[in-house]
Design a protein around this motif. Structure first.
Motif, short mmCIF file in Angstrom:
data_model
loop_
_atom_site.label_atom_id
_atom_site.label_comp_id
_atom_site.label_asym_id
_atom_site.label_seq_id
_atom_site.Cartn_x
_atom_site.Cartn_y
_atom_site.Cartn_z
N PRO A 8 -3.62 -1.66 -11.65
CA PRO A 8 -4.12 -0.33 -11.30
C PRO A 8 -4.57 0.45 -12.53
O PRO A 8 -4.21 0.12 -13.64
CB PRO A 8 -2.90 0.33 -10.63
CG PRO A 8 -1.72 -0.38 -11.20
CD PRO A 8 -2.17 -1.79 -11.45
N THR B 96 -6.38 -2.46 -2.34
CA THR B 96 -5.09 -1.93 -1.92
C THR B 96 -4.19 -1.89 -3.15
O THR B 96 -4.26 -2.78 -4.01
CB THR B 96 -4.45 -2.78 -0.81
OG1 THR B 96 -3.32 -2.09 -0.28
CG2 THR B 96 -4.03 -4.14 -1.29
N THR B 97 -3.39 -0.85 -3.26
CA THR B 97 -2.51 -0.67 -4.42
C THR B 97 -1.06 -0.89 -4.01
O THR B 97 -0.60 -0.34 -3.00
CB THR B 97 -2.67 0.74 -5.02
OG1 THR B 97 -4.04 0.93 -5.42
CG2 THR B 97 -1.77 0.92 -6.23
N THR C 272 -2.95 -4.21 -7.93
CA THR C 272 -3.95 -4.00 -6.89
C THR C 272 -4.42 -5.37 -6.40
O THR C 272 -4.18 -6.40 -7.04
CB THR C 272 -5.16 -3.19 -7.41
OG1 THR C 272 -5.70 -3.83 -8.58
CG2 THR C 272 -4.77 -1.77 -7.75
N ASP D 165 0.83 -1.20 0.00
CA ASP D 165 0.00 0.00 0.00
C ASP D 165 0.87 1.25 0.00
O ASP D 165 2.09 1.19 0.21
CB ASP D 165 -1.01 0.01 1.16
CG ASP D 165 -0.38 0.18 2.54
OD1 ASP D 165 0.87 0.22 2.64
OD2 ASP D 165 -1.14 0.28 3.52
N PRO E 29 2.89 2.59 -9.03
CA PRO E 29 1.86 1.59 -8.74
C PRO E 29 1.95 0.48 -9.77
O PRO E 29 2.10 0.75 -10.97
CB PRO E 29 0.56 2.38 -8.87
CG PRO E 29 0.88 3.47 -9.85
CD PRO E 29 2.32 3.82 -9.63
#
Length: 251
Positions: free
Chosen positions: A251, A211-212, A110, A88, A107
């Motif tokens: 993402p 959550t990324t 996910t 995260d 990112p």
């Protein structure tokens, strides 16, 4: 202490809380790339490591898995490492605030929570509310999987208390696969990795509480070019497909 687990072409160190740091001694490779990664990345990053070593002669990949929070704090304290991958932004921010990220974090994946139960789902769990009256577990509040769990439980007004709060998602999963717990809240990717060892129950609204994952090179890296190559692999088309195959989303 660190526990060394040898898998094909990869040396993996598993962190127990904050107590360990990657071993700085090389065991054969002329160069070494040390990757600090969230425990939920264990399977997919182990595969990446084999591919990376095959494409980089003389390079040994050392994977250090653990709680994103612990790893970020260790990196912030100057622990050896070339790349940090967290589950995260909150955890990655710890490293950023300590100015140990050499570039802006990217990112790259996910994930969402699911409920895992023993095969056959003997308690008949179908919603978060059904956890009441069972022995269930989740991650601690200060780690990514715990933060997501609290968000989902609060959103659905579920007040059932877990039997234990685990250090990371792998520890949570282990409680279920070992029979110590009836159910656990884990990431979809960990449920995928567990295969037939668990039954999976989707959580309504979980897709809205993703959550990324973020990845960044570290300033203490001894080889910034190798660190960049690792990040390129993870974020490549092939890397993204491997993540999707492992149960992550993009993402």
């Amino acid at each position: 202490m660190n526990r060394l687990v040898i898998v094909p072409a990869v040396l993996v160190l598993t962190l127990a809380g904050c107590s360990g740091e990657p071993d700085s001694a090389s065991s054969g490779g002329e160069q070494k790339l040390t990757v600090l990664a969230a425990s939920s990345l264990t399977e997919v990053f182990s595969g990446f490591a084999s591919d990376f070593e095959a494409d980089h002669d003389g390079v040994e990949v050392v994977l250090s898995f653990g709680s994103s929070t612990d790893l970020a704090e260790s990196a912030a304290d100057g622990a050896p490492g070339d790349v940090l991958a967290t589950a995260d932004q909150t955890s990655m921010q710890v490293a950023q605030d300590a100015s140990v990220t050499a570039e802006d974090p990217l990112p790259f994946a996910t994930n969402q929570l699911v409920i895992v139960t023993a095969p056959g789902n003997p308690e008949g769990i179908s919603t978060l509310a059904d956890l009441d009256g069972t022995t269930w577990v989740r991650c601690a509040d200060d780690v990514p999987c715990g933060r997501v769990a609290v968000s989902l439980l609060d959103a659905q007004s579920v007040t059932a208390e877990p039997a234990s709060l685990e250090a990371d998602v792998k520890s949570t999963l282990e409680k279920v696969t070992s029979g110590e717990a009836d159910a656990g809240l884990v990431y979809a990717s960990d449920a995928t990795a567990a295969g037939d060892a668990v039954d999976v129950v989707e959580i309504d609204g979980a897709e809205g509480a993703l959550t990324t994952y973020f990845i960044a090179p570290l300033t203490q890296s001894k080889d910034s070019a190798l660190a960049a190559d690792w990040i390129d692999l993870v974020t490549s088309d092939d890397g993204e497909q491997s993540l999707v195959d492992a149960g992550f989303t993009l993402p």
